[in-house]
Design an enzyme around this catalytic site. Structure first.
Site, PDB file in Angstrom:
ATOM      1  N   ALA A  84      -0.966  -4.545  39.769  1.00 15.65           N
ATOM      2  CA  ALA A  84      -1.021  -6.010  39.631  1.00 15.65           C
ATOM      3  C   ALA A  84      -1.594  -6.424  38.276  1.00 15.65           C
ATOM      4  O   ALA A  84      -1.099  -7.377  37.663  1.00 15.65           O
ATOM      5  CB  ALA A  84      -1.846  -6.603  40.764  1.00 15.65           C
ATOM      6  N   CYS A 105     -12.453  -9.209  49.598  1.00 13.44           N
ATOM      7  CA  CYS A 105     -12.890  -8.628  50.874  1.00 13.44           C
ATOM      8  C   CYS A 105     -14.072  -7.687  50.663  1.00 13.44           C
ATOM      9  O   CYS A 105     -14.368  -6.863  51.517  1.00 13.44           O
ATOM     10  CB  CYS A 105     -11.726  -7.919  51.564  1.00 13.44           C
ATOM     11  N   ARG A 114      -3.177 -17.037  56.265  1.00 15.09           N
ATOM     12  CA  ARG A 114      -1.736 -17.037  55.991  1.00 15.09           C
ATOM     13  C   ARG A 114      -1.149 -18.387  56.364  1.00 15.09           C
ATOM     14  O   ARG A 114      -0.328 -18.948  55.638  1.00 15.09           O
ATOM     15  CB  ARG A 114      -1.038 -15.928  56.791  1.00 15.09           C
ATOM     16  N   PHE A 162      -0.642  -8.197  45.601  1.00 12.64           N
ATOM     17  CA  PHE A 162      -1.305  -7.391  46.641  1.00 12.64           C
ATOM     18  C   PHE A 162      -0.696  -7.775  47.995  1.00 12.64           C
ATOM     19  O   PHE A 162      -1.391  -8.144  48.936  1.00 12.64           O
ATOM     20  CB  PHE A 162      -2.820  -7.594  46.619  1.00 12.64           C
ATOM     21  N   ASP A 216      -4.811 -11.081  46.727  1.00 14.97           N
ATOM     22  CA  ASP A 216      -5.541 -10.529  47.882  1.00 14.97           C
ATOM     23  C   ASP A 216      -5.810  -9.039  47.639  1.00 14.97           C
ATOM     24  O   ASP A 216      -5.268  -8.181  48.338  1.00 14.97           O
ATOM     25  CB  ASP A 216      -4.716 -10.747  49.159  1.00 14.97           C
ATOM     26  N   ASP A 249       3.126  -5.183  44.971  1.00 15.31           N
ATOM     27  CA  ASP A 249       2.128  -4.268  45.534  1.00 15.31           C
ATOM     28  C   ASP A 249       2.318  -2.901  44.875  1.00 15.31           C
ATOM     29  O   ASP A 249       3.402  -2.577  44.384  1.00 15.31           O
ATOM     30  CB  ASP A 249       2.293  -4.135  47.058  1.00 15.31           C
ATOM     31  N   SER A 250       1.272  -2.087  44.891  1.00 18.59           N
ATOM     32  CA  SER A 250       1.400  -0.745  44.315  1.00 18.59           C
ATOM     33  C   SER A 250       2.028   0.236  45.298  1.00 18.59           C
ATOM     34  O   SER A 250       2.403   1.341  44.922  1.00 18.59           O
ATOM     35  CB  SER A 250       0.026  -0.235  43.869  1.00 18.59           C
TER      36      SER A 250
HETATM   37  N1  SAH Z   1      -2.153  -9.562  51.423  1.00 16.15           N
HETATM   38  C1  SAH Z   1      -1.932  -8.467  52.321  1.00 16.15           C
HETATM   39  C2  SAH Z   1      -3.089  -7.479  52.340  1.00 16.15           C
HETATM   40  C3  SAH Z   1      -3.437  -6.902  51.002  1.00 16.15           C
HETATM   41  S1  SAH Z   1      -4.440  -5.499  51.073  1.00 16.15           S
HETATM   42  C4  SAH Z   1      -1.632  -8.982  53.707  1.00 16.15           C
HETATM   43  O1  SAH Z   1      -1.754 -10.196  53.936  1.00 16.15           O
HETATM   44  O2  SAH Z   1      -1.255  -8.201  54.568  1.00 16.15           O
HETATM   45  C5  SAH Z   1      -4.433  -4.943  49.440  1.00 16.15           C
HETATM   46  C6  SAH Z   1      -3.119  -4.392  48.941  1.00 16.15           C
HETATM   47  O3  SAH Z   1      -3.274  -4.132  47.547  1.00 16.15           O
HETATM   48  C7  SAH Z   1      -2.673  -3.091  49.555  1.00 16.15           C
HETATM   49  O4  SAH Z   1      -1.389  -3.270  50.103  1.00 16.15           O
HETATM   50  C8  SAH Z   1      -2.601  -2.084  48.381  1.00 16.15           C
HETATM   51  O5  SAH Z   1      -1.463  -1.242  48.451  1.00 16.15           O
HETATM   52  C9  SAH Z   1      -2.486  -3.020  47.205  1.00 16.15           C
HETATM   53  N2  SAH Z   1      -3.021  -2.547  45.924  1.00 16.15           N
HETATM   54  C10 SAH Z   1      -4.146  -1.843  45.667  1.00 16.15           C
HETATM   55  N3  SAH Z   1      -4.344  -1.709  44.348  1.00 16.15           N
HETATM   56  C11 SAH Z   1      -3.326  -2.357  43.732  1.00 16.15           C
HETATM   57  C12 SAH Z   1      -2.982  -2.601  42.374  1.00 16.15           C
HETATM   58  N4  SAH Z   1      -3.753  -2.161  41.383  1.00 16.15           N
HETATM   59  N5  SAH Z   1      -1.876  -3.314  42.099  1.00 16.15           N
HETATM   60  C13 SAH Z   1      -1.100  -3.771  43.115  1.00 16.15           C
HETATM   61  N6  SAH Z   1      -1.388  -3.595  44.407  1.00 16.15           N
HETATM   62  C14 SAH Z   1      -2.476  -2.893  44.718  1.00 16.15           C
END
Ligand code: SAH
Length: 401
Positions: free
Chosen positions: A285, A345, A215, A233, A305, A255-256
């Protein structure tokens, strides 16, 4: 629980990983079990000839039949043993304990801290514990007592609600196991930024602590000042919040999860930042990026992410296609000279393979992509060299022309 109840003889030629201190013994490596060890019992691991190699805890219901604790076969696995291991893990985070701008970090990283199956994260005065294996599950009371005595938290929350426990035939468990419930909201600090965390219902143990260093790296003022940013995300808006404090232009947090986005917005308030033009967008996304492509929306920086796409070896092909599509879409949205910060990840996807996937996306998008920074998981998520599987997070910061 501290007595060795059986000896496990390995198949001939299968002792090398044990000698190399890999902490897992798979069922296929075992020749004979001498004794009747119960779930979580201590067992001795020995060569086919019966020469002792290590002490482990046992789970007859898991493919990973034994997790190794000590290669000194005379060492007692008693309260002192566990205490010493916890102490060592805590000592390895001293720089974070002394850093008053960060109050949330990982204290114990399971196998990589020589405590197989145990994760402990610190959130201010509270600890969140995950017991991932039966061997740890049967030691719950002892671990909780040690954590309470050694670290004097106000409360300990258990978040053993993770799919990995199914492979150990363990139920999903969560709740307060010691002390008092955290206040609602609980606010912690990361590199001087305030974050609201929900230790009981949030993802993982509350925050994606593994991204803390990344970050800071990708949101340096030189990269983000006055830039228009898509934080895809976003979860509770970590990257977006850092970017905001470093002078970013408009930010779209996508985010979803609606609850995650609500916290993302609350986090701006916790940091006394007023940014009426930022967007908090709930959606898929892939769909939103396609929509932006079709409507010609452009950004100076796109952060990707996503959650884990590959959960096992058989998912690798599907996952690489997913990463390629996503990154291809993101490349189409970037202005020339813009930045793509892309992460994976999935432990099953190696850094090498991930780079190849981004290469494929760059070719298809007809963009020149320069790798300017490679990233991994934060230093409080160490990787024991004898257990390279612990390395899962990789990221690339790229300039895109
Ligand atoms: N970048 C964040 C962590 C992301 S974790 C941080 O720094 O804290 C992954 C995230 O993707 C989760 O919050 C989950 O809700 C979201 N997610 C999962 N599938 C998704 C999709 N298809 N579209 C958008 N978001 C999604």
């Amino acid at each position: 629980m501290n007595e060795i109840t059986a000896t496990i003889l390995l198949k001939r030629g299968r002792e090398k990983p044990v000698r190399n201190r890999h902490p897992w013994v798979f069922s296929g490596a075992i020749d004979t079990v001498n004794g009747d060890p119960k779930t979580g019992d201590l067992v001795q691991i020995a060569t086919a000839e019966g020469k002792p190699l290590a002490t482990a805890y046992y789970n007859p219901h898991s493919q990973i039949r034994a997790r190794l604790l000590s290669w000194d076969t005379d060492e007692e696995i008693d309260g002192r043993f566990w205490q010493n291991k916890i102490q060592r893990a805590v000592a390895g985070r001293e720089w974070l304990a002394n850093d008053d701008t960060t109050t949330a970090y990982r204290l114990i990283n399971a196998e990589s801290d020589s405590l197989p199956g145990l994760i402990v994260d610190k959130y201010g005065d509270y600890l969140v514990m995950q017991l991932l294996t039966a061997g740890m599950d049967v030691r719950r009371d002892m671990i909780v007592e040690l954590l309470a005595d050694m670290l004097s938290p106000k409360g300990i929350i258990e978040r053993s609600d993770v799919p990995a426990r199914q492979k150990e035939q363990l139920p999903q468990v969560k709740g307060l196991v010691w002390g008092q419930e955290p206040p609602s909201p609980l606010v912690v600090m990361e590199n001087g930024r305030f974050f609201q965390v929900d230790l009981l219902h949030g993802h993982k143990t509350g925050l994606y602590l593994d991204q803390r260093e990344n970050r800071a790296v990708i949101t340096q003022p030189a990269f983000v000042a006055d830039k228009e940013i898509l934080n895809a995300f976003a979860y509770t808006g970590g990257f977006g919040l850092y970017a905001a404090t470093n002078g970013a232009g408009n930010i779209v947090n996508l985010d979803s999860s609606i609850p995650a986005l609500e916290i993302a917005e609350a986090n701006m308030a916790h940091n006394k930042i007023d940014r009426p033009d930022d967007e908090y967008l709930a959606g898929d996304a892939f769909e939103v990026l396609r929509y932006y492509r079709d409507t010609g929306r452009q950004f100076d920086m796109v952060i990707l992410d996503p959650p884990k796409f590959a959960h096992s070896r058989k998912d690798i092909d599907r996952a690489t296609r997913g990463y390629k599509d996503l990154n291809w879409l993101a490349l189409r949205l970037l202005r020339p000279g813009g930045l793509l910060a892309t992460f994976s990840c999935s432990g099953r996807i190696s850094p090498d393979l991930f780079q190849k996937v981004i290469f494929g996306a760059a070719i298809d998008a007809r963009r020149d992509v320069q790798l300017i920074h490679t990233m991994g998981q934060a230093a409080d998520h160490p990787v024991l060299l004898t257990f390279p599987e612990a390395a899962y997070l990789k990221g690339m910061l790229c300039r895109v022309w």
